[in-house]
Design a protein around this motif. Sequence first.
Motif, PDB file in Angstrom:
ATOM      1  N   PRO A 162       3.418  12.841  -8.401  1.00 40.00           N
ATOM      2  CA  PRO A 162       2.216  12.281  -7.774  1.00 40.00           C
ATOM      3  C   PRO A 162       1.458  11.291  -8.654  1.00 40.00           C
ATOM      4  O   PRO A 162       1.038  10.231  -8.181  1.00 40.00           O
ATOM      5  CB  PRO A 162       1.375  13.515  -7.460  1.00 40.00           C
ATOM      6  N   VAL A 163       1.265  11.635  -9.931  1.00 39.05           N
ATOM      7  CA  VAL A 163       0.498  10.751 -10.816  1.00 39.05           C
ATOM      8  C   VAL A 163       1.220   9.428 -11.010  1.00 39.05           C
ATOM      9  O   VAL A 163       0.611   8.350 -10.917  1.00 39.05           O
ATOM     10  CB  VAL A 163       0.239  11.438 -12.179  1.00 39.05           C
ATOM     11  N   LEU A 164       2.520   9.471 -11.272  1.00 38.61           N
ATOM     12  CA  LEU A 164       3.271   8.237 -11.483  1.00 38.61           C
ATOM     13  C   LEU A 164       3.352   7.429 -10.182  1.00 38.61           C
ATOM     14  O   LEU A 164       3.245   6.200 -10.208  1.00 38.61           O
ATOM     15  CB  LEU A 164       4.681   8.553 -11.992  1.00 38.61           C
ATOM     16  N   ARG A 165       3.515   8.107  -9.060  1.00 34.65           N
ATOM     17  CA  ARG A 165       3.582   7.392  -7.779  1.00 34.65           C
ATOM     18  C   ARG A 165       2.286   6.620  -7.522  1.00 34.65           C
ATOM     19  O   ARG A 165       2.315   5.438  -7.146  1.00 34.65           O
ATOM     20  CB  ARG A 165       3.821   8.385  -6.640  1.00 34.65           C
ATOM     21  N   VAL A 166       1.149   7.286  -7.712  1.00 36.65           N
ATOM     22  CA  VAL A 166      -0.144   6.611  -7.517  1.00 36.65           C
ATOM     23  C   VAL A 166      -0.281   5.435  -8.481  1.00 36.65           C
ATOM     24  O   VAL A 166      -0.759   4.350  -8.105  1.00 36.65           O
ATOM     25  CB  VAL A 166      -1.303   7.607  -7.707  1.00 36.65           C
ATOM     26  N   THR A 167       0.160   5.630  -9.708  1.00 32.89           N
ATOM     27  CA  THR A 167       0.075   4.569 -10.714  1.00 32.89           C
ATOM     28  C   THR A 167       0.898   3.351 -10.308  1.00 32.89           C
ATOM     29  O   THR A 167       0.428   2.209 -10.374  1.00 32.89           O
ATOM     30  CB  THR A 167       0.562   5.094 -12.074  1.00 32.89           C
ATOM     31  N   LEU A 168       2.133   3.581  -9.887  1.00 31.79           N
ATOM     32  CA  LEU A 168       3.012   2.468  -9.530  1.00 31.79           C
ATOM     33  C   LEU A 168       2.535   1.759  -8.265  1.00 31.79           C
ATOM     34  O   LEU A 168       2.576   0.530  -8.184  1.00 31.79           O
ATOM     35  CB  LEU A 168       4.447   2.964  -9.353  1.00 31.79           C
ATOM     36  N   ASP A 202      -0.432  13.350 -16.887  1.00 30.37           N
ATOM     37  CA  ASP A 202       0.839  13.975 -16.549  1.00 30.37           C
ATOM     38  C   ASP A 202       1.798  13.771 -17.713  1.00 30.37           C
ATOM     39  O   ASP A 202       2.260  12.644 -17.963  1.00 30.37           O
ATOM     40  CB  ASP A 202       1.412  13.350 -15.273  1.00 30.37           C
ATOM     41  N   PRO A 203       2.129  14.828 -18.432  1.00 30.87           N
ATOM     42  CA  PRO A 203       3.018  14.687 -19.594  1.00 30.87           C
ATOM     43  C   PRO A 203       4.406  14.168 -19.251  1.00 30.87           C
ATOM     44  O   PRO A 203       5.110  13.660 -20.125  1.00 30.87           O
ATOM     45  CB  PRO A 203       3.079  16.114 -20.163  1.00 30.87           C
TER      46      PRO A 203
END
Length: 231
Positions: A165-171, A215-216
């Motif tokens: 979720p964190v990486l998806r929102v970031t991208l 998110d590590p």
Amino acid sequence: MSSGASPPEAPPSGGARPARRRLSVDRRREELVAAALELFGGRDAEDVSIDDVASVAGTSRALVYHYFGGKQELYVAALRSAADQLEARLRPSEAGGLVERPVERLGVGLGRYFDFVEERAAGFAALVRGGPANRSGEVGEIVDGVRHRLLGLVMRLLRVEEAGPVLRVTLRSWIASVETAALDWLERRDVDRRVVERMLVDQMVATLGVAARHDPRVVPLLENLVSEHAP
């Protein structure tokens, strides 16, 4: 009795007039779509009429209706054409596959994206800016579909198999930034295009730094980028 004047030139055999230039169905549709993109790229769709499109295309409104049925159908066809052109431009090439470093691959992808922005300005503007504020139905599907495929492309460029979720929102946020930066550059052109592309690569690294604090699982991706992204 002859008057001495030369007789009028005989018409072509059978009295036929010189043939007008005839276009194939596909070619005529392409011309109408191109005219529509030129208009939709500079104005909201609500402010563009079938008469406007017919005037730019040098044809009749009846012919526009014949091919598309109405303005909404023409608008959808125009956006779909722009989306197909963008996706074809961003499709991975053999040359791109030779680039090993994620940052370099990202730079190559941005270069191809901005090539499309520069060479197909009206189509790009219509795709990401034109149309109603509430994009629903086919229009929403086209625009959202492009962004979804761009997300997949960015993940492949960074060699990310699955985004939490964190990486998806970031991208997805970064993709929105790319669209905004491209529109600003297209409208003003007061910054060198290559500078904008490098800024966006730097922004990717910076936003991944923020994501890594939440998110590590993002940390290895960030470390990989930072290790090769010397100023």
